[in-house]
Enzyme design. Structure first.
Site, short mmCIF file in Angstrom:
data_model
loop_
_atom_site.label_atom_id
_atom_site.label_comp_id
_atom_site.label_asym_id
_atom_site.label_seq_id
_atom_site.Cartn_x
_atom_site.Cartn_y
_atom_site.Cartn_z
N PRO A 89 0.81 -1.22 0.00
CG PRO A 89 -0.19 -1.18 2.10
CD PRO A 89 0.58 -2.06 1.17
CD GLU A 116 1.90 -4.28 10.38
OE1 GLU A 116 1.92 -3.12 9.94
OE2 GLU A 116 0.85 -4.90 10.65
NE ARG A 161 -8.67 -6.53 -20.35
CZ ARG A 161 -8.68 -5.35 -20.96
NH1 ARG A 161 -7.72 -4.47 -20.73
NH2 ARG A 161 -9.65 -5.04 -21.80
CG ASP A 176 -11.04 -2.07 -22.38
OD1 ASP A 176 -12.23 -2.34 -22.55
OD2 ASP A 176 -10.11 -2.87 -22.52
N1 ADE Z 1 -0.78 -5.05 0.03
C1 ADE Z 1 -1.61 -4.59 0.97
N2 ADE Z 1 -2.38 -3.61 0.50
C2 ADE Z 1 -2.04 -3.44 -0.82
C3 ADE Z 1 -2.47 -2.57 -1.84
N3 ADE Z 1 -3.43 -1.66 -1.66
N4 ADE Z 1 -1.87 -2.66 -3.04
C4 ADE Z 1 -0.90 -3.55 -3.24
N5 ADE Z 1 -0.44 -4.41 -2.31
C5 ADE Z 1 -1.01 -4.35 -1.10
#
Ligand code: ADE
Length: 238
Positions: A89, A116, A161, A176
């Protein structure tokens, strides 16, 4: 295109054998190898995590199994330089532009973190290795998943794709949502098929007109309206 995925839940990646990506594998367009990180642990409990330095909640993935796994996988083809993809994230956002730019890469190795995340020295190390073509830390959106596996399913499908020979109708990718030159930063408008009337709802007249110019213009208007309504953040809506 060769894709390797390393995870402590290799079964999570099984859906990639289905549908479009599965067809790409069968056709030899995609070579997918899924690996269990625990195969590169050396203790009786097959440990992959430990407590974070500096304290705090949760666990961090230890660097040694990752180093052993990635070196081993990389050594299977000394002639090519893979890029290391780490879903997190905290990464930069993976978009259709990212998928387009990666689609011509020959080898990507995905490292699925859990807990984590992975000890930061892993990304630092492979980022400096001349026999690798870089480290890409990417997020699939502003939410937190339990691990990188679901993000890999998403990214691999987006990449697959775009591989020549996979979609069947190569043109269908061009209109798309987000698809670069043709669509700019617009989402796609509504689509219709037969029957012409369903539960008193008729298909928009213009689509039955056979007038390609008017149809293209109508679709453009619909895409703009939908983008303005659903994705005002995409800008470019005039
Ligand atoms: N791992 C945990 N959350 C994630 C996300 N939003 N994008 C990619 N990998 C992740």
């Amino acid at each position: 295109m060769r894709l390797d995925v390393v995870s402590i839940f290799p079964a999570y990646l099984e859906p990639l054998r289905l549908s479009l990506v599965g067809k790409g594998i069968e056709a030899g367009i995609i070579e997918l190898r899924v690996h269990d990180l625990r195969d590169w642990t050396s203790d009786r409990h097959r440990t992959v995590d430990d407590t974070p330095y500096g304290g705090g909640p949760g666990m961090v993935m230890k660097p040694e199994p990752w180093g052993a796994a990635l070196d081993d996988i990389r050594s299977s083809d000394p002639g090519k330089r893979p890029a290391l993809v780490i879903p997190t994230p905290s990464g930069s956002v993976f978009t259709q532009r990212t998928a387009e730019s990666w689609s011509s890469d020959t080898w990507l190795i995905f490292a699925c973190g859990r807990y984590e995340g992975i000890d930061a020295r892993v990304a630092a190390h492979y980022g400096e290795r001349p026999d690798w073509s870089g480290v890409r830390e990417v997020s699939i959106g502003d939410f937190v998943l339990a691990g990188g596996e679901a993000a890999v399913l998403v990214m691999v499908e987006a990449l697959a794709r775009l591989q020549p020979g996979i979609l069947g109708n190569e043109e269908s990718a061009l209109d798309d949502s987000f698809s670069g030159e043709q669509m700019g930063d617009l989402v796609e408008g509504p689509v219709f098929t037969k029957p012409p009337v369903w539960r008193d709802r008729a298909v928009p007249e213009v689509l039955l007109s056979g007038h390609h110019g008017r149809i293209a213009q109508w679709r453009q208007e619909q895409a703009r309206a939908r983008t303005a309504a659903n994705r005002p953040d995409l800008g470019e809506v005039t």
